[in-house]
Design an enzyme around this catalytic site. Structure first.
Site, PDB file in Angstrom:
ATOM      1  N   HIS A 252     -24.981  29.726  55.472  1.00  0.00           N
ATOM      2  CA  HIS A 252     -23.623  30.123  55.852  1.00  0.00           C
ATOM      3  C   HIS A 252     -23.054  31.242  54.991  1.00  0.00           C
ATOM      4  O   HIS A 252     -21.848  31.503  55.051  1.00  0.00           O
ATOM      5  CB  HIS A 252     -22.666  28.924  55.854  1.00  0.00           C
ATOM      6  CG  HIS A 252     -22.966  27.916  56.893  1.00  0.00           C
ATOM      7  ND1 HIS A 252     -22.458  27.989  58.158  1.00  0.00           N
ATOM      8  CD2 HIS A 252     -23.747  26.809  56.866  1.00  0.00           C
ATOM      9  CE1 HIS A 252     -22.900  26.966  58.869  1.00  0.00           C
ATOM     10  NE2 HIS A 252     -23.693  26.239  58.107  1.00  0.00           N
TER      11      HIS A 252
ATOM     12  N   THR B   2     -15.263  40.049  45.575  1.00  0.00           N
ATOM     13  CA  THR B   2     -14.413  41.176  45.953  1.00  0.00           C
ATOM     14  C   THR B   2     -14.648  42.411  45.076  1.00  0.00           C
ATOM     15  O   THR B   2     -14.092  43.464  45.349  1.00  0.00           O
ATOM     16  CB  THR B   2     -12.928  40.798  45.869  1.00  0.00           C
ATOM     17  OG1 THR B   2     -12.631  40.405  44.528  1.00  0.00           O
ATOM     18  CG2 THR B   2     -12.597  39.671  46.837  1.00  0.00           C
ATOM     19  N   LYS B   3     -15.431  42.246  44.000  1.00  0.00           N
ATOM     20  CA  LYS B   3     -15.741  43.372  43.128  1.00  0.00           C
ATOM     21  C   LYS B   3     -17.155  43.213  42.599  1.00  0.00           C
ATOM     22  O   LYS B   3     -17.771  42.154  42.736  1.00  0.00           O
ATOM     23  CB  LYS B   3     -14.727  43.501  41.999  1.00  0.00           C
ATOM     24  CG  LYS B   3     -14.613  42.304  41.103  1.00  0.00           C
ATOM     25  CD  LYS B   3     -13.498  42.482  40.092  1.00  0.00           C
ATOM     26  CE  LYS B   3     -13.373  41.243  39.223  1.00  0.00           C
ATOM     27  NZ  LYS B   3     -12.319  41.377  38.238  1.00  0.00           N
TER      28      LYS B   3
ATOM     29  N   ARG C 267     -15.090  35.043  39.783  1.00  0.00           N
ATOM     30  CA  ARG C 267     -14.896  35.456  38.397  1.00  0.00           C
ATOM     31  C   ARG C 267     -16.096  34.991  37.574  1.00  0.00           C
ATOM     32  O   ARG C 267     -16.740  33.993  37.906  1.00  0.00           O
ATOM     33  CB  ARG C 267     -13.612  34.882  37.824  1.00  0.00           C
ATOM     34  CG  ARG C 267     -13.617  33.386  37.722  1.00  0.00           C
ATOM     35  CD  ARG C 267     -12.240  32.802  37.437  1.00  0.00           C
ATOM     36  NE  ARG C 267     -12.291  31.371  37.278  1.00  0.00           N
ATOM     37  CZ  ARG C 267     -12.498  30.498  38.249  1.00  0.00           C
ATOM     38  NH1 ARG C 267     -12.680  30.903  39.479  1.00  0.00           N
ATOM     39  NH2 ARG C 267     -12.530  29.206  38.009  1.00  0.00           N
TER      40      ARG C 267
END
Length: 163
Positions: free
Chosen positions: A77, A130-131, A145
């Site tokens: 997934h 996201t980064k 993180r």
């Protein structure tokens, strides 16, 4: 390629030797290396490049713009995106994503386009990347993180982890 599937759609793909493809996959215009394992219900879109000895688990979605290097694990997934500003109509632009050698993407993780996941990095289950993720980093959470790092064998080397 060893096609171990009865129901599938494979169109205009390059698939390496000793790669196994299971049932109910959709593969379009992609390149998959040697010795890979592609589980059931996976979609890999046009232009995707997957290196050698990768394992793509069930229900993974890998859209155009994604490059996956050798020996990468993509959990069940797991979902990659390829458009920073998605909309139902009008033009859109593919934003590339790179997953470097030896990385692991956990189950239900989402990787937002435009990032690089460093060599031997680990993205925890359910994380939202996201980064960029540095080499050997362990990331978890939404947004992801860093909570530690791992050595080349995959064992955690530092960081306290989640409690």
């Amino acid at each position: 390629m060893k096609l171990m599937a009865k129901y599938y759609k494979v169109d205009d793909c390059e698939i390496g030797e000793d790669t196994i493809v299971r049932d109910y996959v959709n593969l379009y215009g992609c390149k998959i290396g040697n010795g890979c394992r592609v589980a059931a219900y996976v979609e890999i879109q046009r232009g995707v490049k997957i290196g050698d000895r990768c394992k793509i688990e069930a229900f993974a979605f890998i859209p155009s713009g994604v490059t996956i290097e050798d020996e990468v694990f993509v959990g069940p997934h797991a979902c990659f995106t390829n458009d920073r500003v998605p909309k139902a109509t009008g033009d859109w632009e593919v934003t590339p994503t790179l997953v470097k050698k030896g990385s692991s993407i956990g189950a239900n993780a989402t990787v937002v386009c435009g990032v690089t996941i460093g060599e031997n990095a680990l993205v925890g289950a359910g994380a939202v990347v996201t980064k960029d993720v540095p080499a050997n980093a362990i990331v978890v959470g939404a947004p992801a993180r860093i909570i530690g790092s791992r050595d080349s064998s995959g064992k955690k080397t530092k960081g306290k982890g989640r409690r």
